[in-house]
Design a protein around this motif. Structure first.
Motif, PDB file in Angstrom:
ATOM      1  N   VAL A  20      10.299   0.425  -8.732  1.00  0.00           N
ATOM      2  CA  VAL A  20      10.832   0.349  -7.376  1.00  0.00           C
ATOM      3  C   VAL A  20      11.026   1.789  -6.915  1.00  0.00           C
ATOM      4  O   VAL A  20      11.282   2.679  -7.741  1.00  0.00           O
ATOM      5  CB  VAL A  20      12.150  -0.466  -7.348  1.00  0.00           C
ATOM      6  N   LEU A  21      10.867   2.036  -5.626  1.00  0.00           N
ATOM      7  CA  LEU A  21      10.883   3.415  -5.135  1.00  0.00           C
ATOM      8  C   LEU A  21      12.217   3.853  -4.545  1.00  0.00           C
ATOM      9  O   LEU A  21      12.392   5.009  -4.222  1.00  0.00           O
ATOM     10  CB  LEU A  21       9.773   3.617  -4.099  1.00  0.00           C
ATOM     11  N   GLU A  22      13.148   2.912  -4.391  1.00  0.00           N
ATOM     12  CA  GLU A  22      14.464   3.249  -3.845  1.00  0.00           C
ATOM     13  C   GLU A  22      15.536   2.590  -4.688  1.00  0.00           C
ATOM     14  O   GLU A  22      15.352   1.487  -5.184  1.00  0.00           O
ATOM     15  CB  GLU A  22      14.583   2.770  -2.397  1.00  0.00           C
ATOM     16  N   ASP A  23      16.658   3.294  -4.814  1.00  0.00           N
ATOM     17  CA  ASP A  23      17.767   2.750  -5.600  1.00  0.00           C
ATOM     18  C   ASP A  23      18.995   2.463  -4.743  1.00  0.00           C
ATOM     19  O   ASP A  23      20.077   2.214  -5.269  1.00  0.00           O
ATOM     20  CB  ASP A  23      18.128   3.698  -6.754  1.00  0.00           C
ATOM     21  N   HIS A  24      18.833   2.485  -3.422  1.00  0.00           N
ATOM     22  CA  HIS A  24      19.993   2.307  -2.547  1.00  0.00           C
ATOM     23  C   HIS A  24      20.654   0.942  -2.704  1.00  0.00           C
ATOM     24  O   HIS A  24      21.845   0.805  -2.449  1.00  0.00           O
ATOM     25  CB  HIS A  24      19.607   2.550  -1.092  1.00  0.00           C
ATOM     26  N   PHE A  27       0.832  -1.205   0.000  1.00  0.00           N
ATOM     27  CA  PHE A  27       0.000   0.000   0.000  1.00  0.00           C
ATOM     28  C   PHE A  27       0.871   1.263   0.000  1.00  0.00           C
ATOM     29  O   PHE A  27       0.582   2.235  -0.695  1.00  0.00           O
ATOM     30  CB  PHE A  27      -0.932   0.029   1.220  1.00  0.00           C
ATOM     31  N   GLU A  28       1.946   1.229   0.779  1.00  0.00           N
ATOM     32  CA  GLU A  28       2.851   2.385   0.837  1.00  0.00           C
ATOM     33  C   GLU A  28       3.486   2.644  -0.530  1.00  0.00           C
ATOM     34  O   GLU A  28       3.621   3.789  -0.958  1.00  0.00           O
ATOM     35  CB  GLU A  28       3.935   2.138   1.890  1.00  0.00           C
ATOM     36  N   ARG A  29       3.879   1.564  -1.204  1.00  0.00           N
ATOM     37  CA  ARG A  29       4.467   1.713  -2.541  1.00  0.00           C
ATOM     38  C   ARG A  29       3.462   2.349  -3.496  1.00  0.00           C
ATOM     39  O   ARG A  29       3.800   3.242  -4.273  1.00  0.00           O
ATOM     40  CB  ARG A  29       4.933   0.354  -3.067  1.00  0.00           C
ATOM     41  N   LEU A  30       2.211   1.917  -3.434  1.00  0.00           N
ATOM     42  CA  LEU A  30       1.182   2.501  -4.287  1.00  0.00           C
ATOM     43  C   LEU A  30       0.950   3.972  -3.935  1.00  0.00           C
ATOM     44  O   LEU A  30       0.798   4.815  -4.823  1.00  0.00           O
ATOM     45  CB  LEU A  30      -0.129   1.725  -4.152  1.00  0.00           C
ATOM     46  N   ASP A  31       0.949   4.283  -2.643  1.00  0.00           N
ATOM     47  CA  ASP A  31       0.741   5.663  -2.201  1.00  0.00           C
ATOM     48  C   ASP A  31       1.834   6.597  -2.718  1.00  0.00           C
ATOM     49  O   ASP A  31       1.588   7.772  -2.960  1.00  0.00           O
ATOM     50  CB  ASP A  31       0.691   5.751  -0.675  1.00  0.00           C
ATOM     51  N   MET A  77       4.567   1.156  -8.936  1.00  0.00           N
ATOM     52  CA  MET A  77       3.770   0.225  -9.729  1.00  0.00           C
ATOM     53  C   MET A  77       3.128  -0.818  -8.808  1.00  0.00           C
ATOM     54  O   MET A  77       3.687  -1.176  -7.779  1.00  0.00           O
ATOM     55  CB  MET A  77       4.653  -0.467 -10.765  1.00  0.00           C
ATOM     56  N   ALA A  78       1.987  -1.314  -9.216  1.00  0.00           N
ATOM     57  CA  ALA A  78       1.269  -2.313  -8.423  1.00  0.00           C
ATOM     58  C   ALA A  78       1.987  -3.658  -8.450  1.00  0.00           C
ATOM     59  O   ALA A  78       2.006  -4.384  -7.466  1.00  0.00           O
ATOM     60  CB  ALA A  78      -0.157  -2.478  -8.950  1.00  0.00           C
ATOM     61  N   ARG A  79       2.599  -3.977  -9.573  1.00  0.00           N
ATOM     62  CA  ARG A  79       3.250  -5.286  -9.725  1.00  0.00           C
ATOM     63  C   ARG A  79       4.750  -5.150  -9.511  1.00  0.00           C
ATOM     64  O   ARG A  79       5.392  -4.269 -10.064  1.00  0.00           O
ATOM     65  CB  ARG A  79       2.979  -5.824 -11.132  1.00  0.00           C
TER      66      ARG A  79
END
Length: 196
Positions: A186-190, A80-84, A88-90
């Motif tokens: 993906v939301l982070e590239d660390h 849910f946090e990723r969607l917020d 991407m959903a998948r």
């Protein structure tokens, strides 16, 4: 429905449609009871696009039955946090990210075939990728000898991989992961920012 209790889940009849527990506005955690066990799924209603999104979370079979609800709930919250945040959903794997990047880059495709797709690193979802996974893959690549002679006669001639060769081999992987990051897969590239 209250899915946190093992006795409640064990008493559910098997069916293809999950049993749902509402978590908040437009959010639910589901449990799909099968004949031999169950699996968890998350559902999110996107009011802006008037559509329901679902994500399979898994069965968490490696955990005791009493801990599976908490693990599923945490996995759902992360989704849910990723969607917020516009993700991407998948979730996609390293291999899918590389395949998407290589679709128009034949040279990258050759390198991925040689050094990525046959490695366990390729099967890891980007959201679960860590700097340890990336560093392990890079260290193995550094130890792989570079082929100098492709002659079909005699033994192949190899040498230690130079830093320049290593950089040429990891550059397309870094580019593929960065492309996935820019595309919100993906939301982070660390995980690869410093390891590559």
């Amino acid at each position: 429905m209250e899915l946190s209790k093992v006795s409640v889940r064990n008493g559910l009849k098997p069916r293809p449609e999950p049993y749902w527990q509402k978590l908040g506005s437009g959010r639910a955690l589901g449990y799909r009871q099968g004949k031999t066990g169950g699996s968890w799924v998350a559902r999110h209603y996107d009011s802006a696009q008037s559509r329901k999104l679902q994500s399979k979370l898994g069965d968490f079979g490696q955990l005791p039955a009493t801990d599976r609800y908490a693990a599923a709930l945490e996995a759902a919250r992360r989704w849910f946090e990723r969607l917020d945040k516009g993700g991407m959903a998948r979730d996609i794997t390293v291999q899918v990210a590389c395949e998407q990047y290589a679709a128009t880059r034949p040279d990258a495709a050759k390198r991925f075939n040689r050094y990525v797709y046959n490695h366990s690193f390729a099967k890891i979802p980007l959201s679960k990728l860590t700097d340890h996974h990336v560093a392990t893959w890079r260290n193995q690549l550094e130890r792989t000898p570079a082929l100098i002679s492709r002659s079909k006669k005699g033994e192949p001639v190899t040498r230690a991989r130079s830093p320049a060769t290593i950089n040429r081999d990891i550059a397309p992987v870094r580019a593929a992961l960065n492309r996935a990051f820019r595309g919100r897969a993906v939301l982070e590239d660390h995980a690869w920012k410093f390891a590559l």
